[in-house]
Design an enzyme around this catalytic site. Structure first.
Site, mmCIF file in Angstrom:
data_model
loop_
_atom_site.group_PDB
_atom_site.id
_atom_site.type_symbol
_atom_site.label_atom_id
_atom_site.label_comp_id
_atom_site.label_asym_id
_atom_site.label_seq_id
_atom_site.Cartn_x
_atom_site.Cartn_y
_atom_site.Cartn_z
ATOM 1 N N ALA A 295 -52.829 72.481 96.201
ATOM 2 C CA ALA A 295 -53.511 71.757 95.130
ATOM 3 C C ALA A 295 -54.222 70.565 95.726
ATOM 4 O O ALA A 295 -53.969 70.179 96.874
ATOM 5 C CB ALA A 295 -52.495 71.281 94.084
ATOM 6 N N LYS B 109 -41.820 72.427 107.713
ATOM 7 C CA LYS B 109 -41.957 73.445 106.681
ATOM 8 C C LYS B 109 -41.553 74.834 107.178
ATOM 9 O O LYS B 109 -41.093 75.670 106.396
ATOM 10 C CB LYS B 109 -43.390 73.444 106.144
ATOM 11 C CG LYS B 109 -43.752 72.167 105.379
ATOM 12 C CD LYS B 109 -42.804 71.926 104.211
ATOM 13 C CE LYS B 109 -43.238 70.741 103.364
ATOM 14 N NZ LYS B 109 -42.358 70.540 102.183
ATOM 15 N N TYR C 217 -45.384 68.291 110.522
ATOM 16 C CA TYR C 217 -45.333 68.839 109.172
ATOM 17 C C TYR C 217 -45.083 70.348 109.196
ATOM 18 O O TYR C 217 -44.236 70.868 108.475
ATOM 19 C CB TYR C 217 -46.633 68.526 108.438
ATOM 20 C CG TYR C 217 -46.636 68.926 106.989
ATOM 21 C CD1 TYR C 217 -45.977 68.148 106.040
ATOM 22 C CD2 TYR C 217 -47.294 70.074 106.549
ATOM 23 C CE1 TYR C 217 -45.977 68.506 104.697
ATOM 24 C CE2 TYR C 217 -47.302 70.431 105.217
ATOM 25 C CZ TYR C 217 -46.633 69.645 104.292
ATOM 26 O OH TYR C 217 -46.627 70.014 102.966
ATOM 27 N N ASN D 132 -38.903 69.332 96.311
ATOM 28 C CA ASN D 132 -40.320 69.048 96.491
ATOM 29 C C ASN D 132 -40.600 67.835 97.371
ATOM 30 O O ASN D 132 -41.674 67.739 97.976
ATOM 31 C CB ASN D 132 -40.959 68.823 95.116
ATOM 32 C CG ASN D 132 -42.386 68.347 95.211
ATOM 33 O OD1 ASN D 132 -43.299 69.108 95.540
ATOM 34 N ND2 ASN D 132 -42.602 67.055 94.951
ATOM 35 N N THR E 79 -54.268 67.067 96.172
ATOM 36 C CA THR E 79 -53.361 65.925 96.082
ATOM 37 C C THR E 79 -53.764 64.900 97.133
ATOM 38 O O THR E 79 -54.733 65.080 97.871
ATOM 39 C CB THR E 79 -51.916 66.377 96.341
ATOM 40 O OG1 THR E 79 -51.840 66.915 97.671
ATOM 41 C CG2 THR E 79 -51.482 67.450 95.345
ATOM 42 N N ASP F 70 -37.577 60.177 92.788
ATOM 43 C CA ASP F 70 -38.646 59.725 93.674
ATOM 44 C C ASP F 70 -38.166 58.471 94.387
ATOM 45 O O ASP F 70 -37.304 57.749 93.873
ATOM 46 C CB ASP F 70 -39.926 59.415 92.877
ATOM 47 C CG ASP F 70 -41.173 59.468 93.759
ATOM 48 O OD1 ASP F 70 -41.807 60.543 93.817
ATOM 49 O OD2 ASP F 70 -41.485 58.451 94.408
#
Length: 285
Positions: free
Chosen positions: A186, A158, A154, A90, A188, A37
């Protein structure tokens, strides 16, 4: 016996949210996990949580948005654990903007982290995996690549990740190294930002499920049980698990040996080119 016993796995962007969920489950299934991270404290916290629970993990702080940064993360895994058997790409950032006011620097940052970071980590990992004759790369794409309001940067990043997955899968066919992608969903920080930005227009677009609900599919793709799964995009949407179809040409199209603008217009009017589907608002995952 865990499904990942004896394997070494890198999870990027694993300091919180989906990445942390992937790292925790990979470790619970027996993998030695390198927790990456940009936030050193968050990476160290997740790694400590895993080791406290009896698993194996090391933190590796740093950006994967540069070639050297990505290389250091992959090299750290090989140095610490002797191999890199799995990579979960990720790490990503999220920015919302109308194209009329899109900040070009923000657009560049999203592409650099989400697409180039995925590519750089993948390239370093693939080279190490080819040398050892096996490995699994799991990229993270999004339903936004099919079109979603305020997500030009974005969605483009992707969409690039999905195309990269298909291309690498073709390159690596028969090598023992597999590449797939997941499109997770999810609740987040990204979901919160999406809902705050779009307001009522975002209602019902986010699945209010925990990140942990997405982790089993990701970990499955890292296992030997998924040896036959290659070049696929897996969608996790709440309680539903499915595969996204590869881009295809619709129908047989219209035929003409001498196209003109008028003939093209007539083909569209007649519907022989193919059905025109409206671009809808897709889930933020």
């Amino acid at each position: 016996m865990g499904a990942l016993d004896g394997k070494a796995v890198v999870v990027t962007g694993a300091g919180r949210g989906l990445g942390a969920a992937y790292a925790r489950l990979a470790a619970a299934e027996g993998a030695a996990v390198l927790v990456n991270d940009v936030d050193a404290d968050l990476a160290a916290s997740v790694a400590a949580e895993i080791t406290t629970a009896g698993g194996r993990a090391l933190a590796a702080a740093g950006t994967i948005g540069t070639w050297d940064g990505a290389g250091e993360v992959v090299a750290r895994c090989v140095e610490a654990f002797g191999a890199i058997d799995g990579l979960v790409n990720n790490a990503g950032i999220f920015r919302l903007a109308d194209p009329a006011v899109q900040d070009p620097d923000e657009f560049r940052a999203v592409i650099e982290v989400n697409l180039l970071g995925t590519a750089y980590c993948g390239l370093h990992a693939i080279r190490a995996m080819l040398a050892q004759g096996s490995g699994s790369v799991v990229n993270v794409t999004s339903g936004a690549h099919a079109g979603s309001a305020a997500m030009g940067a974005y969605g483009a990043s992707k969409g690039g990740v999905a195309s990269l997955t298909y291309c690498w899968a073709a390159d690596l066919l028969g090598t023992g190294v597999r590449v797939n992608a997941v499109s997770p969903n999810a609740h987040t920080r990204m979901a919160d930002a999406f809902e705050a930005y779009l307001g009522a227009a975002a209602q019902g677009q986010n699945v209010h499920k925990p990140p942990e609900q997405n982790a089993p599919a990701v970990v499955y793709l890292l296992t030997d049980a998924a040896a036959a799964v290659h070049g696929q995009v897996i969608r996790i949407d709440g309680d539903e698990l499915s595969m996204i179809a590869h881009p295809v040409v619709q129908g047989h199209g219209a035929q003409d040996a001498d196209w003109t603008v008028e003939k093209v217009a007539a083909a569209f009017a007649a519907g022989t080119v193919g059905p025109i589907s409206a671009v809808g608002l897709h889930r933020a995952g």
